[in-house]
Motif scaffolding. Sequence first.
Motif, PDB file in Angstrom:
ATOM      1  N   SER A   3       6.816  -1.380 -15.096  1.00 36.51           N
ATOM      2  CA  SER A   3       6.737  -0.531 -13.912  1.00 36.51           C
ATOM      3  C   SER A   3       6.208   0.849 -14.283  1.00 36.51           C
ATOM      4  O   SER A   3       6.567   1.393 -15.332  1.00 36.51           O
ATOM      5  N   VAL A   4       5.342   1.385 -13.430  1.00 34.80           N
ATOM      6  CA  VAL A   4       4.813   2.742 -13.615  1.00 34.80           C
ATOM      7  C   VAL A   4       4.706   3.424 -12.253  1.00 34.80           C
ATOM      8  O   VAL A   4       4.636   2.764 -11.217  1.00 34.80           O
ATOM      9  N   GLU A   5       4.693   4.755 -12.306  1.00 37.82           N
ATOM     10  CA  GLU A   5       4.402   5.532 -11.109  1.00 37.82           C
ATOM     11  C   GLU A   5       3.026   6.156 -11.262  1.00 37.82           C
ATOM     12  O   GLU A   5       2.666   6.615 -12.351  1.00 37.82           O
ATOM     13  N   ILE A   6       2.268   6.155 -10.176  1.00 35.82           N
ATOM     14  CA  ILE A   6       0.976   6.827 -10.161  1.00 35.82           C
ATOM     15  C   ILE A   6       0.983   7.851  -9.042  1.00 35.82           C
ATOM     16  O   ILE A   6       1.727   7.713  -8.064  1.00 35.82           O
ATOM     17  N   SER A   7       0.191   8.894  -9.188  1.00 38.41           N
ATOM     18  CA  SER A   7       0.043   9.912  -8.148  1.00 38.41           C
ATOM     19  C   SER A   7      -1.281   9.710  -7.439  1.00 38.41           C
ATOM     20  O   SER A   7      -2.310   9.477  -8.089  1.00 38.41           O
ATOM     21  N   ILE A   8      -1.233   9.795  -6.112  1.00 38.62           N
ATOM     22  CA  ILE A   8      -2.426   9.632  -5.301  1.00 38.62           C
ATOM     23  C   ILE A   8      -2.584  10.889  -4.451  1.00 38.62           C
ATOM     24  O   ILE A   8      -1.657  11.274  -3.732  1.00 38.62           O
ATOM     25  N   THR A  20      -6.422  -1.071  -4.619  1.00 39.56           N
ATOM     26  CA  THR A  20      -6.647  -2.381  -5.223  1.00 39.56           C
ATOM     27  C   THR A  20      -7.095  -2.280  -6.676  1.00 39.56           C
ATOM     28  O   THR A  20      -6.558  -2.982  -7.547  1.00 39.56           O
ATOM     29  N   ASP A  21      -8.048  -1.412  -6.980  1.00 42.06           N
ATOM     30  CA  ASP A  21      -8.525  -1.280  -8.360  1.00 42.06           C
ATOM     31  C   ASP A  21      -7.424  -0.752  -9.275  1.00 42.06           C
ATOM     32  O   ASP A  21      -7.288  -1.217 -10.415  1.00 42.06           O
ATOM     33  N   ARG A  22      -6.634   0.197  -8.778  1.00 37.48           N
ATOM     34  CA  ARG A  22      -5.535   0.725  -9.591  1.00 37.48           C
ATOM     35  C   ARG A  22      -4.501  -0.366  -9.870  1.00 37.48           C
ATOM     36  O   ARG A  22      -3.948  -0.450 -10.968  1.00 37.48           O
ATOM     37  N   CYS A  23      -4.231  -1.189  -8.858  1.00 37.81           N
ATOM     38  CA  CYS A  23      -3.291  -2.304  -9.041  1.00 37.81           C
ATOM     39  C   CYS A  23      -3.827  -3.288 -10.076  1.00 37.81           C
ATOM     40  O   CYS A  23      -3.070  -3.768 -10.938  1.00 37.81           O
ATOM     41  N   ALA A  24      -5.107  -3.596 -10.020  1.00 37.83           N
ATOM     42  CA  ALA A  24      -5.717  -4.535 -10.977  1.00 37.83           C
ATOM     43  C   ALA A  24      -5.654  -3.971 -12.395  1.00 37.83           C
ATOM     44  O   ALA A  24      -5.351  -4.710 -13.348  1.00 37.83           O
ATOM     45  N   ARG A  25      -5.920  -2.661 -12.559  1.00 31.67           N
ATOM     46  CA  ARG A  25      -5.832  -2.034 -13.891  1.00 31.67           C
ATOM     47  C   ARG A  25      -4.402  -2.095 -14.417  1.00 31.67           C
ATOM     48  O   ARG A  25      -4.164  -2.352 -15.596  1.00 31.67           O
ATOM     49  N   THR A 111     -10.205 -12.893   0.549  1.00 36.03           N
ATOM     50  CA  THR A 111     -11.552 -12.380   0.280  1.00 36.03           C
ATOM     51  C   THR A 111     -11.727 -10.915   0.660  1.00 36.03           C
ATOM     52  O   THR A 111     -12.280 -10.139  -0.102  1.00 36.03           O
ATOM     53  N   TRP A 112     -11.260 -10.514   1.815  1.00 35.27           N
ATOM     54  CA  TRP A 112     -11.498  -9.154   2.292  1.00 35.27           C
ATOM     55  C   TRP A 112     -10.260  -8.273   2.222  1.00 35.27           C
ATOM     56  O   TRP A 112     -10.269  -7.168   2.736  1.00 35.27           O
ATOM     57  N   GLN A 113      -9.185  -8.735   1.601  1.00 28.90           N
ATOM     58  CA  GLN A 113      -7.948  -7.965   1.577  1.00 28.90           C
ATOM     59  C   GLN A 113      -7.938  -6.932   0.456  1.00 28.90           C
ATOM     60  O   GLN A 113      -8.373  -7.205  -0.667  1.00 28.90           O
ATOM     61  N   SER A 114      -7.413  -5.759   0.804  1.00 34.81           N
ATOM     62  CA  SER A 114      -7.199  -4.677  -0.157  1.00 34.81           C
ATOM     63  C   SER A 114      -5.794  -4.140   0.020  1.00 34.81           C
ATOM     64  O   SER A 114      -5.230  -4.188   1.115  1.00 34.81           O
ATOM     65  N   VAL A 115      -5.239  -3.597  -1.059  1.00 33.70           N
ATOM     66  CA  VAL A 115      -3.928  -2.950  -1.021  1.00 33.70           C
ATOM     67  C   VAL A 115      -4.172  -1.475  -0.747  1.00 33.70           C
ATOM     68  O   VAL A 115      -4.866  -0.806  -1.525  1.00 33.70           O
ATOM     69  N   CYS A 116      -3.614  -0.965   0.360  1.00 35.92           N
ATOM     70  CA  CYS A 116      -3.936   0.398   0.784  1.00 35.92           C
ATOM     71  C   CYS A 116      -2.696   1.242   1.064  1.00 35.92           C
ATOM     72  O   CYS A 116      -1.748   0.784   1.711  1.00 35.92           O
ATOM     73  N   LEU A 117      -2.738   2.483   0.613  1.00 41.02           N
ATOM     74  CA  LEU A 117      -1.756   3.487   0.977  1.00 41.02           C
ATOM     75  C   LEU A 117      -2.175   4.065   2.323  1.00 41.02           C
ATOM     76  O   LEU A 117      -3.348   4.417   2.511  1.00 41.02           O
ATOM     77  N   VAL A 118      -1.234   4.147   3.262  1.00 39.53           N
ATOM     78  CA  VAL A 118      -1.509   4.719   4.577  1.00 39.53           C
ATOM     79  C   VAL A 118      -0.677   5.992   4.694  1.00 39.53           C
ATOM     80  O   VAL A 118       0.550   5.954   4.605  1.00 39.53           O
ATOM     81  N   ASP A 119      -1.357   7.119   4.882  1.00 41.12           N
ATOM     82  CA  ASP A 119      -0.681   8.416   4.923  1.00 41.12           C
ATOM     83  C   ASP A 119      -1.184   9.217   6.115  1.00 41.12           C
ATOM     84  O   ASP A 119      -2.346   9.605   6.161  1.00 41.12           O
ATOM     85  N   THR A 120      -0.304   9.451   7.083  1.00 43.20           N
ATOM     86  CA  THR A 120      -0.666  10.271   8.247  1.00 43.20           C
ATOM     87  C   THR A 120      -0.085  11.674   8.142  1.00 43.20           C
ATOM     88  O   THR A 120      -0.323  12.507   9.010  1.00 43.20           O
ATOM     89  N   ASN A 121       0.659  11.944   7.086  1.00 44.54           N
ATOM     90  CA  ASN A 121       1.352  13.225   6.918  1.00 44.54           C
ATOM     91  C   ASN A 121       0.445  14.240   6.231  1.00 44.54           C
ATOM     92  O   ASN A 121       0.288  14.216   5.016  1.00 44.54           O
ATOM     93  N   ILE A 122      -0.106  15.153   7.004  1.00 47.70           N
ATOM     94  CA  ILE A 122      -1.020  16.156   6.437  1.00 47.70           C
ATOM     95  C   ILE A 122      -0.272  17.266   5.706  1.00 47.70           C
ATOM     96  O   ILE A 122      -0.891  18.098   5.047  1.00 47.70           O
TER      97      ILE A 122
END
Length: 136
Positions: A3-8, A20-25, A111-122
């Motif tokens: 397990s790791v934490e990443i900052s976005i 998705t790319d970060r998850c694959a790495r 085929t077209w699925q990606s793992v996405c962070l959804v952030d509406t908090n500005i």
Amino acid sequence: MHSVEISITTGAAEAVVDLTDRCARFLADADATDGLLHVWVPHATAGLAIIETGAGSDTDLLTALRELLPGDARWRHRHGTPGHGRDHVLPAFVPPYATIPVLNGTMALGTWQSVCLVDTNIDNPVRTVRLSYLPA
């Protein structure tokens, strides 16, 4: 479990960020074989979605969330920028977690699925995401 934490950095605007790319790495670094990838956002105002990106679906999602959760003064939760209360309701619609099967070290996404962070908090431009690999 690995397990790791990443900052976005999501910035000062609503965002859908493809992880998705970060998850694959992460899975490659974990020498993953078969198991589960669990993605967790430890925030009260962000979520995770498995969606298509790049063809307008990410923008459509933000548009739908604006219509469903308007950024106006109707919310009882009132600290932060005007309408910030909607951000605290977001995880009820876009949950703060996702679990993806991993087969032969690769996420079993469609085929077209990606793992996405959804952030509406500005008000919070940097998010933490925890990636955990649970081997079978």
